[in-house]
Design a protein around this motif. Structure first.
Motif, PDB file in Angstrom:
ATOM      1  N   THR A  32       0.904  -1.123   0.088  1.00 24.31           N
ATOM      2  CA  THR A  32      -0.045  -0.064  -0.070  1.00 24.31           C
ATOM      3  C   THR A  32       0.937   1.207  -0.087  1.00 24.31           C
ATOM      4  OG1 THR A  32      -1.658  -0.999   1.020  1.00 24.31           O
ATOM      5  CG2 THR A  32      -1.651   1.172   1.008  1.00 24.31           C
ATOM      6  N   TRP A  33       1.826   1.201   0.875  1.00 27.06           N
ATOM      7  CA  TRP A  33       2.758   2.500   0.910  1.00 27.06           C
ATOM      8  C   TRP A  33       3.707   2.771  -0.277  1.00 27.06           C
ATOM      9  CZ3 TRP A  33       3.072   6.335   4.805  1.00 27.06           C
ATOM     10  CH2 TRP A  33       2.335   6.069   5.922  1.00 27.06           C
ATOM     11  N   ALA A  34       3.994   1.418  -1.040  1.00 25.22           N
ATOM     12  CA  ALA A  34       4.837   1.833  -1.970  1.00 25.22           C
ATOM     13  C   ALA A  34       4.003   2.225  -3.157  1.00 25.22           C
ATOM     14  CB  ALA A  34       5.673   0.259  -2.431  1.00 25.22           C
ATOM     15  N   THR A  35       2.860   1.460  -3.304  1.00 22.43           N
ATOM     16  CA  THR A  35       1.964   1.947  -4.454  1.00 22.43           C
ATOM     17  C   THR A  35       1.709   3.645  -4.265  1.00 22.43           C
ATOM     18  OG1 THR A  35       1.256  -0.080  -4.675  1.00 22.43           O
ATOM     19  CG2 THR A  35      -0.068   1.478  -5.593  1.00 22.43           C
ATOM     20  N   GLY A  36       1.167   4.068  -3.089  1.00 24.13           N
ATOM     21  CA  GLY A  36       0.961   5.318  -2.874  1.00 24.13           C
ATOM     22  C   GLY A  36       1.880   6.056  -3.322  1.00 24.13           C
ATOM     23  N   TRP A  37       3.138   5.863  -2.726  1.00 27.18           N
ATOM     24  CA  TRP A  37       4.591   6.866  -3.172  1.00 27.18           C
ATOM     25  C   TRP A  37       4.908   6.894  -4.492  1.00 27.18           C
ATOM     26  CZ3 TRP A  37       4.552  10.234   0.347  1.00 27.18           C
ATOM     27  CH2 TRP A  37       4.512  10.045   1.598  1.00 27.18           C
ATOM     28  N   LEU A  38       4.350   5.685  -5.111  1.00 24.19           N
ATOM     29  CA  LEU A  38       4.764   5.442  -6.651  1.00 24.19           C
ATOM     30  C   LEU A  38       3.932   6.456  -7.395  1.00 24.19           C
ATOM     31  CD1 LEU A  38       6.678   4.200  -9.052  1.00 24.19           C
ATOM     32  CD2 LEU A  38       4.957   2.143  -8.856  1.00 24.19           C
ATOM     33  N   LEU A  39       2.755   6.388  -7.201  1.00 22.19           N
ATOM     34  CA  LEU A  39       1.571   7.234  -7.998  1.00 22.19           C
ATOM     35  C   LEU A  39       1.948   8.630  -7.687  1.00 22.19           C
ATOM     36  CD1 LEU A  39      -1.663   5.353  -7.075  1.00 22.19           C
ATOM     37  CD2 LEU A  39      -0.480   5.372  -9.264  1.00 22.19           C
ATOM     38  N   ALA A  41       4.800   9.919  -7.061  1.00 16.61           N
ATOM     39  CA  ALA A  41       6.318  10.131  -8.035  1.00 16.61           C
ATOM     40  C   ALA A  41       5.735  10.379  -9.469  1.00 16.61           C
ATOM     41  CB  ALA A  41       7.300   8.942  -8.007  1.00 16.61           C
ATOM     42  N   LEU A  42       4.842   9.662  -9.817  1.00 16.25           N
ATOM     43  CA  LEU A  42       4.402   9.694 -11.473  1.00 16.25           C
ATOM     44  C   LEU A  42       3.623  11.154 -11.709  1.00 16.25           C
ATOM     45  CD1 LEU A  42       3.050   6.101 -11.941  1.00 16.25           C
ATOM     46  CD2 LEU A  42       5.286   6.933 -12.985  1.00 16.25           C
ATOM     47  N   TRP A  43       2.780  11.385 -10.533  1.00 15.98           N
ATOM     48  CA  TRP A  43       1.915  12.590 -10.652  1.00 15.98           C
ATOM     49  C   TRP A  43       3.194  13.691 -10.518  1.00 15.98           C
ATOM     50  CZ3 TRP A  43      -2.553  14.608 -11.230  1.00 15.98           C
ATOM     51  CH2 TRP A  43      -2.815  16.010 -10.934  1.00 15.98           C
ATOM     52  N   ALA A  44       4.032  13.494  -9.946  1.00 17.69           N
ATOM     53  CA  ALA A  44       5.073  14.889  -9.665  1.00 17.69           C
ATOM     54  C   ALA A  44       5.872  14.980 -10.920  1.00 17.69           C
ATOM     55  CB  ALA A  44       6.194  14.672  -8.514  1.00 17.69           C
ATOM     56  N   ALA A  45       6.134  13.702 -11.451  1.00 18.90           N
ATOM     57  CA  ALA A  45       7.186  13.658 -12.668  1.00 18.90           C
ATOM     58  C   ALA A  45       6.415  14.250 -13.971  1.00 18.90           C
ATOM     59  CB  ALA A  45       7.455  12.204 -13.080  1.00 18.90           C
ATOM     60  N   ALA A  46       4.944  14.562 -13.883  1.00 22.76           N
ATOM     61  CA  ALA A  46       4.238  14.949 -14.914  1.00 22.76           C
ATOM     62  C   ALA A  46       4.647  16.596 -15.301  1.00 22.76           C
ATOM     63  CB  ALA A  46       2.760  14.622 -14.933  1.00 22.76           C
ATOM     64  N   PHE A  47       4.964  17.256 -13.949  1.00 26.14           N
ATOM     65  CA  PHE A  47       4.855  18.835 -13.939  1.00 26.14           C
ATOM     66  C   PHE A  47       5.934  19.372 -14.454  1.00 26.14           C
ATOM     67  CE2 PHE A  47       2.130  18.113 -10.445  1.00 26.14           C
ATOM     68  CZ  PHE A  47       1.192  19.262 -10.280  1.00 26.14           C
ATOM     69  N   SER A 216       2.559  14.550   1.024  1.00 28.59           N
ATOM     70  CA  SER A 216       1.784  14.036  -0.369  1.00 28.59           C
ATOM     71  C   SER A 216       1.472  15.470  -1.184  1.00 28.59           C
ATOM     72  CB  SER A 216       0.317  13.761   0.128  1.00 28.59           C
ATOM     73  OG  SER A 216      -0.442  14.810   0.690  1.00 28.59           O
ATOM     74  N   PRO A 217       1.337  15.308  -2.506  1.00 33.65           N
ATOM     75  CA  PRO A 217       1.345  16.190  -3.554  1.00 33.65           C
ATOM     76  C   PRO A 217       0.236  17.419  -3.248  1.00 33.65           C
ATOM     77  CG  PRO A 217       1.441  14.097  -4.658  1.00 33.65           C
ATOM     78  CD  PRO A 217       1.322  14.166  -3.076  1.00 33.65           C
ATOM     79  N   VAL A 218      -0.699  16.916  -2.348  1.00 34.44           N
ATOM     80  CA  VAL A 218      -1.862  17.726  -2.031  1.00 34.44           C
ATOM     81  C   VAL A 218      -1.495  19.142  -1.225  1.00 34.44           C
ATOM     82  CG1 VAL A 218      -4.274  17.949  -1.115  1.00 34.44           C
ATOM     83  CG2 VAL A 218      -3.563  15.719  -2.440  1.00 34.44           C
ATOM     84  N   VAL A 219      -0.575  18.720  -0.551  1.00 32.03           N
ATOM     85  CA  VAL A 219      -0.079  19.764   0.653  1.00 32.03           C
ATOM     86  C   VAL A 219       1.400  20.401   0.117  1.00 32.03           C
ATOM     87  CG1 VAL A 219       0.373  20.048   2.923  1.00 32.03           C
ATOM     88  CG2 VAL A 219      -1.401  18.816   2.502  1.00 32.03           C
ATOM     89  N   ALA A 220       2.136  19.320  -0.248  1.00 34.05           N
ATOM     90  CA  ALA A 220       3.428  19.655  -0.510  1.00 34.05           C
ATOM     91  C   ALA A 220       3.679  20.628  -1.602  1.00 34.05           C
ATOM     92  CB  ALA A 220       4.283  18.710  -1.051  1.00 34.05           C
TER      93      ALA A 220
END
Length: 450
Positions: A32-39, A41-47, A216-220
């Motif tokens: 669960t934790w690994a999947t959340g951080w991976l998602l 990472a993909l979200w941040a890599a799109a910026f 998380s990206p929502v706050v960071a």
């Protein structure tokens, strides 16, 4: 007399209380934790690929590396230490490194410059609004209390790295946000004697959970590039916590401050007052409402008297798309798409917004929130409706209701949690033990004709 070897199952410390229960709750699994951080990472890599803002691209590059490292640690190492290490890596990559770099290099979104200019104007002329704005960045779409976060910049200047750190409005926005979350946690903390067997040990530690929420990206992302909505979010959490504990004066003062930051926080008054009425009674609710209205009036009135026209134009007309200049808040949300169709579309968006507000208000009257989590959900739904149907808005505005819902579930978990053993505690009723797979051999004496 003959001897016969007979094996009897013996219950040991390895027995489990429920064979049908999973070995670990979903939030405590490495996958669960690994999947959340991976998602993340993909979200941040799109910026760095899709964003045209330099601050967003820099944040995305740093955050993607931090999230990827957190995913690798979460999956590769077992145990709570790996989880804490992953959260630390995510915080470093998504918050600490990009925030320090952007602050020290003087890069920020226009909101930061607006807050810092408002603080300087508040000290010089008593009002944070320019009398004759000529470009979009001259507008101040915030209420007067937001300018208080820009005063440190006016006091310390912009010479040297220490002055930049102490004066940057993002640092003070983050400080208010974190301080409010900590104060809300202290307000909601139960006495040690009230802890139950399935309490603190049966769920994710609050500190780790809040750190993961901040990373998380929502706050960071908003914390690093603008930070303008974080004080509002933290104060809303604190007001809800005060109301849940039946403290009308403290809740009213907190509401007064948050409602003098941005007018989008005004729906919090109704939700907090109704929650307080359920918890502490009608008199406490009225006391909270009176304190909130009187305090907000005292904070807003001086600027409204000194510059009424500029305040109406910049705080009300400009954010709703009716100002002299178009607002940069132009994300393709339903309200914005309707407003782009012309005057008829704008009135249609406003009509839908009013209908949505009336529907949320009717739900509050029909079924007032009875606890913290219900109140936070109801406020979040109202804000989601407002931000979605407003004639002008941004996707970033949706972070406020998302953080409210997430924080409420961390601070007031009401879902069933698996039973765990607390050292030194004695359960009221023990579940029937299930024999372990191991057995011990016992030798019995048998006599007779066997």
């Amino acid at each position: 007399m003959r001897f016969r070897r007979v094996e009897y199952p013996v219950t040991t410390a390895d027995t489990v209380t429920d064979p049908a229960a999973p070995s670990l709750p979903w939030w405590n699994r490495r996958g669960t934790w690994a999947t959340g951080w991976l998602l993340a990472a993909l979200w941040a890599a799109a910026f760095p690929v899709v964003s045209s803002l330099d601050t967003h691209r820099l944040w995305g590059t740093s955050a993607a590396l931090g999230y990827a490292a957190a995913a690798a640690v979460s999956y590769g190492l077992p145990g709570p230490r790996a989880r804490r290490a992953a959260v630390a890596l995510a915080l470093a990559g998504a918050v600490v490194v990009p925030l320090l770099f952007l602050v020290l290099t003087g890069r920020a979104q226009s909101e930061v410059d607006v807050i810092e200019r408002s603080g300087r104007l508040l000290l010089e002329q008593g009002t944070p609004y320019l009398p004759h704005p000529r470009k979009v960045t001259d507008y101040t779409p915030y209420l007067p209390a937001m300018a208080l976060l820009g005063i440190p910049k006016a006091l310390v200047g912009d010479h040297g790295w220490a002055a930049r750190l102490l004066g940057d409005a993002r640092i003070w926005c983050a400080a208010v946000f974190l301080l409010c979350l900590h104060s809300a946690r202290l307000t909601l903390r139960r006495p040690r004697s009230a802890a139950t067997l399935t309490g603190p040990r049966a769920r994710l530690p609050y500190g780790t959970a809040v750190a993961a929420l901040i990373a998380s990206p929502v706050v960071a992302l908003p914390l690093c590039v603008s930070g303008v909505d974080l004080p509002l979010t933290g104060l809303c959490c604190l007001a809800l916590a005060m109301a849940a504990r039946g403290r009308p004066a403290a809740a009213g003062l907190t509401l007064a401050v948050v409602c003098s930051l941005k007018w989008t926080a005004w729906p919090a008054i109704a939700v907090v007052v109704l929650l307080l009425g359920h918890v502490a009674g009608r008199r406490a609710a009225l006391r909270c409402a009176g304190t909130a209205v009187a305090g907000a009036t005292l904070l807003i009135l001086p600027s409204a008297v000194l510059s009424p026209g500029a305040m109406i134009q910049q705080v009300l007309a400009f954010p709703t798309g009716r100002g002299d200049l178009p607002t940069p808040a132009a994300s393709p949300l339903p309200g914005r798409l309707l407003a782009d169709l012309g005057p008829a579309g704008w009135y249609a968006a406003v009509g839908l917004l009013i209908c949505g507000a009336l529907a949320v208000a009717a739900s509050l009257v029909h079924r007032p929130p009875a606890h913290l989590r219900a109140a936070a959900d109801r406020l979040s739904i109202g804000l989601l409706v407002a931000f979605t149907l407003a004639p002008a808005g941004r996707f970033g505005y949706l972070a406020l209701p998302l953080v409210l819902m997430g924080w409420a579930r961390l601070a007031d978990p009401r879902e069933p949690v698996p039973s765990l053993t607390v050292r030194g505690a004695r359960p009221e009723r023990a579940a029937p033990a299930v024999p372990a797979r191991r057995t011990y051999a016992a030798t019995a004496f048998r006599t007779g004709g066997e």
